[in-house]
Design an enzyme around this catalytic site. Structure first.
Site, mmCIF file in Angstrom:
data_model
loop_
_atom_site.group_PDB
_atom_site.id
_atom_site.type_symbol
_atom_site.label_atom_id
_atom_site.label_comp_id
_atom_site.label_asym_id
_atom_site.label_seq_id
_atom_site.Cartn_x
_atom_site.Cartn_y
_atom_site.Cartn_z
ATOM 1 N N HIS A 94 0.951 -1.070 -0.026
ATOM 2 C CA HIS A 94 -0.071 0.571 -0.257
ATOM 3 C C HIS A 94 0.641 0.823 0.135
ATOM 4 O O HIS A 94 0.590 2.370 -0.794
ATOM 5 C CB HIS A 94 -1.021 -0.408 1.695
ATOM 6 C CG HIS A 94 -2.199 0.598 1.136
ATOM 7 N ND1 HIS A 94 -2.528 1.072 0.032
ATOM 8 C CD2 HIS A 94 -2.293 2.118 2.050
ATOM 9 C CE1 HIS A 94 -3.945 1.905 0.643
ATOM 10 N NE2 HIS A 94 -3.043 3.104 1.667
ATOM 11 N N ASP A 144 -4.177 8.033 10.491
ATOM 12 C CA ASP A 144 -4.419 8.020 12.692
ATOM 13 C C ASP A 144 -2.965 8.784 13.500
ATOM 14 O O ASP A 144 -2.456 8.997 14.539
ATOM 15 C CB ASP A 144 -3.805 6.858 13.234
ATOM 16 C CG ASP A 144 -2.838 5.640 12.393
ATOM 17 O OD1 ASP A 144 -1.886 6.690 12.499
ATOM 18 O OD2 ASP A 144 -2.422 4.476 13.151
ATOM 19 N N ASP A 160 9.416 0.326 6.448
ATOM 20 C CA ASP A 160 9.919 0.829 6.919
ATOM 21 C C ASP A 160 11.197 0.379 7.305
ATOM 22 O O ASP A 160 12.657 0.838 7.342
ATOM 23 C CB ASP A 160 9.543 1.548 8.440
ATOM 24 C CG ASP A 160 8.275 1.001 9.046
ATOM 25 O OD1 ASP A 160 8.579 -1.472 8.620
ATOM 26 O OD2 ASP A 160 8.706 0.150 10.237
#
Length: 240
Positions: free
Chosen positions: A35, A59, A136
């Site tokens: 994504h 968020d 990441d």
């Protein structure tokens, strides 16, 4: 993603909305990696003249000066090829440690959670090699980082509200993320952003270490944590 509530908010605010359906058979880390790669590519495709992009997750609650922060920091990336991102977050910016909203630092760690990325870096280096999982962690590998560093503020410019997730649970969130201080001043500015370029930063870091105090006991080492109990907080540099 396919969350209808997020889509409704985007439509209400007049924000361009692009959604990528989930691929069956992937675990959480794989889905997130795909994504992110897709979203970053779409971001730069949609804005062909943009030299930089800002990555925010749904968020995150942002500080009133977050866009100004990124605007002020983009010239630092322009001036310094040893930087590969600017983050709005500080993993260690807990309320009893983060005090000065005008300060920013450099780190070898990819911080994430609200960050600035350049088109050139993403398109030419990252996109062709984008990983299938743990994107990441991949960005933190030496082969990807190539000695470059990331800038982050002492006082965070966003706040993470996601207590549940692939890499988050309520206990960890309550212990760490919930205690991060976020800037609440619209007029806050990082002082002398270009002082964060590598040569200038190393010089200022050397001067800071020269006047730093080396605690001799555990009690002295605890002093910054006693700011609310008559201690001196982080008013002077410590070196351990």
């Amino acid at each position: 993603g396919e969350d209808g509530r997020v889509a409704a908010v985007a439509r209400d605010m007049g924000v361009a909305l692009r959604q990528r359906p989930r691929t069956a058979g992937l675990d959480g880390a794989q889905h997130i990696a795909r994504h992110y790669g897709w979203a970053l590519a779409k971001m730069f495709e949609a804005s062909p003249a943009a030299r930089y992009g800002v990555v925010l997750e749904d968020d995150l609650v942002v500080a009133p000066d977050i866009l100004t922060y990124f605007r002020d920091m983009a010239p630092v990336m322009d001036a310094d090829a040893t930087l590969y991102c600017v983050s709005a977050y500080n993993d260690n910016g807990l309320s009893h440690l983060a005090e000065d909203a005008t300060l920013a630092y450099r780190t070898e760690w990819f911080v994430g959670l609200g960050w600035l990325v350049s088109r050139e870096l993403f398109v030419s280096e990252w996109l062709p090699e984008w990983p299938d999982t743990h994107w990441d962690h991949w960005l933190r590998q030496d082969a990807v980082r190539k000695g470059r560093e990331c800038v982050f503020p002492e006082v965070a410019r966003d706040f993470h509200i996601g207590e549940h997730g692939v890499n988050m649970d309520p206990e960890h969130y309550k212990r760490y993320n919930s205690k991060v201080r976020v800037n609440d001043r619209r007029d806050a500015r990082i002082s002398s952003p270009l002082s964060l370029t590598a040569e200038a930063y190393e010089e200022s870091l050397g001067l800071l270490l020269e006047r730093a105090y080396a605690p001799q006991t555990l009690e002295e080492l605890d002093a910054p944590l006693r700011a609310g109990e008559g201690g001196d907080g982080c008013s002077k540099p410590y070196v351990v």
